[in-house]
Design a protein around this motif. Structure first.
Motif, PDB file in Angstrom:
ATOM      1  N   ARG A 378       0.829  -1.200   0.000  1.00  0.00           N
ATOM      2  CA  ARG A 378       0.000   0.000   0.000  1.00  0.00           C
ATOM      3  C   ARG A 378       0.870   1.259   0.000  1.00  0.00           C
ATOM      4  O   ARG A 378       0.589   2.225  -0.709  1.00  0.00           O
ATOM      5  N   GLU A 379       1.935   1.248   0.800  1.00  0.00           N
ATOM      6  CA  GLU A 379       2.837   2.394   0.841  1.00  0.00           C
ATOM      7  C   GLU A 379       3.518   2.604  -0.509  1.00  0.00           C
ATOM      8  O   GLU A 379       3.687   3.745  -0.974  1.00  0.00           O
ATOM      9  N   LYS A 380       3.875   1.508  -1.151  1.00  0.00           N
ATOM     10  CA  LYS A 380       4.481   1.589  -2.487  1.00  0.00           C
ATOM     11  C   LYS A 380       3.491   2.218  -3.472  1.00  0.00           C
ATOM     12  O   LYS A 380       3.865   3.055  -4.305  1.00  0.00           O
ATOM     13  N   ARG A 381       2.228   1.829  -3.349  1.00  0.00           N
ATOM     14  CA  ARG A 381       1.188   2.372  -4.212  1.00  0.00           C
ATOM     15  C   ARG A 381       0.979   3.873  -3.947  1.00  0.00           C
ATOM     16  O   ARG A 381       0.843   4.665  -4.875  1.00  0.00           O
ATOM     17  N   ILE A 382       0.990   4.272  -2.675  1.00  0.00           N
ATOM     18  CA  ILE A 382       0.833   5.683  -2.299  1.00  0.00           C
ATOM     19  C   ILE A 382       1.956   6.518  -2.913  1.00  0.00           C
ATOM     20  O   ILE A 382       1.717   7.578  -3.498  1.00  0.00           O
ATOM     21  N   TYR A 384       3.802   5.756  -5.462  1.00  0.00           N
ATOM     22  CA  TYR A 384       3.687   5.719  -6.924  1.00  0.00           C
ATOM     23  C   TYR A 384       2.667   6.748  -7.402  1.00  0.00           C
ATOM     24  O   TYR A 384       2.903   7.499  -8.351  1.00  0.00           O
ATOM     25  N   ILE A 385       1.502   6.808  -6.720  1.00  0.00           N
ATOM     26  CA  ILE A 385       0.465   7.777  -7.098  1.00  0.00           C
ATOM     27  C   ILE A 385       1.014   9.193  -6.961  1.00  0.00           C
ATOM     28  O   ILE A 385       0.856  10.024  -7.863  1.00  0.00           O
ATOM     29  N   ASN A 386       1.667   9.468  -5.837  1.00  0.00           N
ATOM     30  CA  ASN A 386       2.189  10.813  -5.593  1.00  0.00           C
ATOM     31  C   ASN A 386       3.175  11.233  -6.673  1.00  0.00           C
ATOM     32  O   ASN A 386       3.161  12.368  -7.151  1.00  0.00           O
ATOM     33  N   TYR A 387       4.031  10.296  -7.097  1.00  0.00           N
ATOM     34  CA  TYR A 387       5.020  10.587  -8.140  1.00  0.00           C
ATOM     35  C   TYR A 387       4.338  10.851  -9.479  1.00  0.00           C
ATOM     36  O   TYR A 387       4.646  11.824 -10.174  1.00  0.00           O
ATOM     37  N   GLU A 388       3.388   9.992  -9.837  1.00  0.00           N
ATOM     38  CA  GLU A 388       2.706  10.124 -11.129  1.00  0.00           C
ATOM     39  C   GLU A 388       1.827  11.373 -11.183  1.00  0.00           C
ATOM     40  O   GLU A 388       1.681  11.991 -12.236  1.00  0.00           O
ATOM     41  N   ILE A 389       1.243  11.742 -10.039  1.00  0.00           N
ATOM     42  CA  ILE A 389       0.397  12.935 -10.000  1.00  0.00           C
ATOM     43  C   ILE A 389       1.225  14.181 -10.307  1.00  0.00           C
ATOM     44  O   ILE A 389       0.753  15.111 -10.969  1.00  0.00           O
TER      45      ILE A 389
END
Length: 558
Positions: A378-382, A384-389
């Motif tokens: 989940r932390e990896k996903r968080i 990843y989202i922050n970077y892509e955003i």
């Protein structure tokens, strides 16, 4: 045709296309945001969907633009495939308005309309007046271009080669291919219908040949949506299949109709104006096709799924969280309305992941079982989202947006940073349960305290998701009170731990670790407060989140 006539024809075409583009931009600035908001909030009512699709297309003067918006909405999960069917049907009706405007033959007053429009754009600073000016200037330029094309084509009446070419167009298949190909090239059925009207007004083509070109034009207009869906998900691609199949089915039906009934004669009896005959034929084709296919709208969606079948990964997503963003499509942004809605939903998805990690981390401290691998994913996903955003926001900044939309985008970007920090604090806390050196020797004394803080934080999250701009549920004030209460409790619990240290109930290590945990909890509460403040300041909400199953966000897992 002489070189001068060719230049006049191309110049007229350029003015026509530019005028249409200018008018479309003005109309979209004047009413586009409201139209997009209506489109986003559309219900599954088929008649309402058709009416909304027709109205929006009539306003922005482009079925292609409406369909591209629909592709974006389906791609970002703001609209279902079945809802998209009705919008597309309506868009095909709305696009006929341009042909009807051209048939009015307002070329004599076109220069006056254009001049008034230019005055509005040049000498007024009011944005609404500027938008009206663009509409008028665009309309005037469109008619001037139309008149230039008509005059440039007059010499072709004596051209034997051109007359022979027009004769061959009477072949239905060739005429359909010509209409589809030319419309796909200029990516506007309205513009290609306008050019066809110019040919008809010059006496170069009759309705008996033009009717088949009209059928082809409806097929060719789908190319814009096809191009828009290339970088989109499979469901968005199915939307373009619906658009294409709708027009192909309509063409096949009308190919039979024009050979059974005297359809061309009927259109010619209504009016002697060649431009009006073409406009009326275009309108009748789209309205009739819509009425015939409305009962089979869901079948069209099913047909799209048969042509582009649902893959297993669409049903059961990869659980390593190394997947594209759920709601944001970085390759196909679409409009600012889609971008903001996608950002909001992506923020909700990210916040839910952070909430689960925080809850499990606090429970882990008290000795409850947990799955560290899931927390890490989940932390990896968080992250990843922050970077892509960040990358996505760079692209969004290039879109045409109002001051309010720009402020909302900036506020959402700040929210992503706060959510990412909540995720980091959850990881900080879990490390005190995971790392043997930093584990609490005896967590029994602080269990009840952590449970109370946990419940307050979860209540804050719940209020944040319930925050609704149109209600009086005072979520903001409640979160503010909870934030103050958490500050009070953390201070009280630090003192209690120090007292336990003095009474030798706990050791110094436990005292320090607990203080660090309390600091993380305080920071999480601060970040939630930051998020609700941005929601209130910029008038947006994270209420009613729509979260995909593949994110494993079932509240029961908390």
């Amino acid at each position: 045709m002489s070189f001068e006539n060719l230049l006049a024809l191309l110049g007229g075409l350029a003015l026509f296309l530019y005028g249409m583009h200018m008018m479309s931009d003005g109309l979209e600035q004047a009413a586009g945001d409201r139209m997009k908001a209506i489109l986003e909030k559309l219900t599954s009512n088929r008649l309402l969907g058709v009416c909304v699709g027709a109205a929006i297309t009539a306003v922005i003067q482009s079925s292609s633009a409406t369909t591209v918006m629909v592709v974006g909405f389906v791609n970002s999960q703001l609209m279902t495939l079945n809802q998209a069917v009705w919008i597309i049907m309506g868009a095909n009706i709305g696009t006929t308005i341009t042909g009807q405007l051209i048939a009015l033959d307002a070329s004599k007053i076109a220069p006056l309309v254009a001049i008034i429009g230019v005055v509005f754009v040049t000498f007024f600073k009011n944005k609404k007046l500027n938008a009206i000016g663009e509409i008028m200037a665009g309309l005037g330029i469109l008619f001037i271009g139309m008149d230039m094309m008509k005059d440039a084509m007059v010499p072709l009446q004596n051209s034997e080669a051109f007359i022979n070419a027009m004769t061959t167009i009477k072949n239905p298949v060739l005429a359909i291919l010509l209409g589809a190909g030319f419309t796909a090239l200029i990516q506007s059925s309205s513009a290609s219908v306008g050019i066809l009207q110019a040919l008809a007004l010059s006496g170069l083509i009759g309705l008996d040949s033009a009717i088949y070109i009209i059928f082809g034009q409806n097929i060719g207009t789908c190319i814009t949506a096809v191009l828009a869906s290339l970088g989109a998900n499979r469901n968005a691609k199915r939307t373009t299949i619906i658009h294409l199949s709708f027009n192909i089915i309509g063409t096949l039906i009308f190919l039979i109709v024009v050979h059974i009934v005297p359809f061309v004669d009927w259109m010619q009896q209504i009016t002697t104006n060649p431009a009006a005959q073409i406009a009326n034929s275009h309108t009748v084709f789209n309205i009739s096709t819509t009425l015939l296919l409305i009962p089979f709208g869901n079948k069209l969606a099913h047909l799209a799924q048969l042509i582009l079948p649902i893959k297993p990964e669409e049903k059961e997503y990869n659980k390593d969280y190394n997947i594209p963003l759920t709601f944001v499509d970085t390759d196909n942004i679409g409009t600012i309305t889609i971008a903001i809605s996608s950002l909001r939903k992506e923020a909700v998805a990210m916040l839910k992941l952070a909430q689960i990690n925080l809850s499990e981390s606090l429970h882990a401290i008290t000795g409850k079982s947990y799955q560290m691998e899931d927390i890490k994913k989940r932390e990896k996903r968080i992250d990843y989202i922050n970077y892509e955003i960040t990358n996505y926001m760079t692209k969004v900044s290039s879109l045409n947006m109002s001051e309010k939309e720009s402020t909302t985008c900036n506020a959402l970007f700040k929210c992503f940073a706060d959510i990412e920090r909540i995720g980091d604090h959850a990881i900080n806390i879990i490390q005190y349960a995971e790392n043997e050196e930093n584990k609490l020797d005896d967590p029994t004394h602080i269990k009840d305290e952590l449970y109370q803080l946990h419940d307050l934080l979860m209540k804050s999250f719940s209020l944040l998701f319930d925050y609704d701009l149109d209600s009086d549920n005072d979520c903001y004030e409640k979160i503010e009170r909870i934030e103050d209460r958490i500050d009070e409790l953390t201070e009280t619990y630090r003192e209690l731990q120090i007292n336990r240290l003095t009474d030798q109930i706990v050791d110094a290590k436990d005292c320090v670790i607990y203080s660090e945990i309390l600091t993380d909890i305080e920071r999480v509460s601060d970040h939630i407060m930051n998020i609700i403040q941005e929601c209130k300041r910029c008038s947006f909400t994270l209420a009613e989140p729509v979260i995909s199953d593949h994110l494993e966000l079932n509240p029961a897992s908390v």
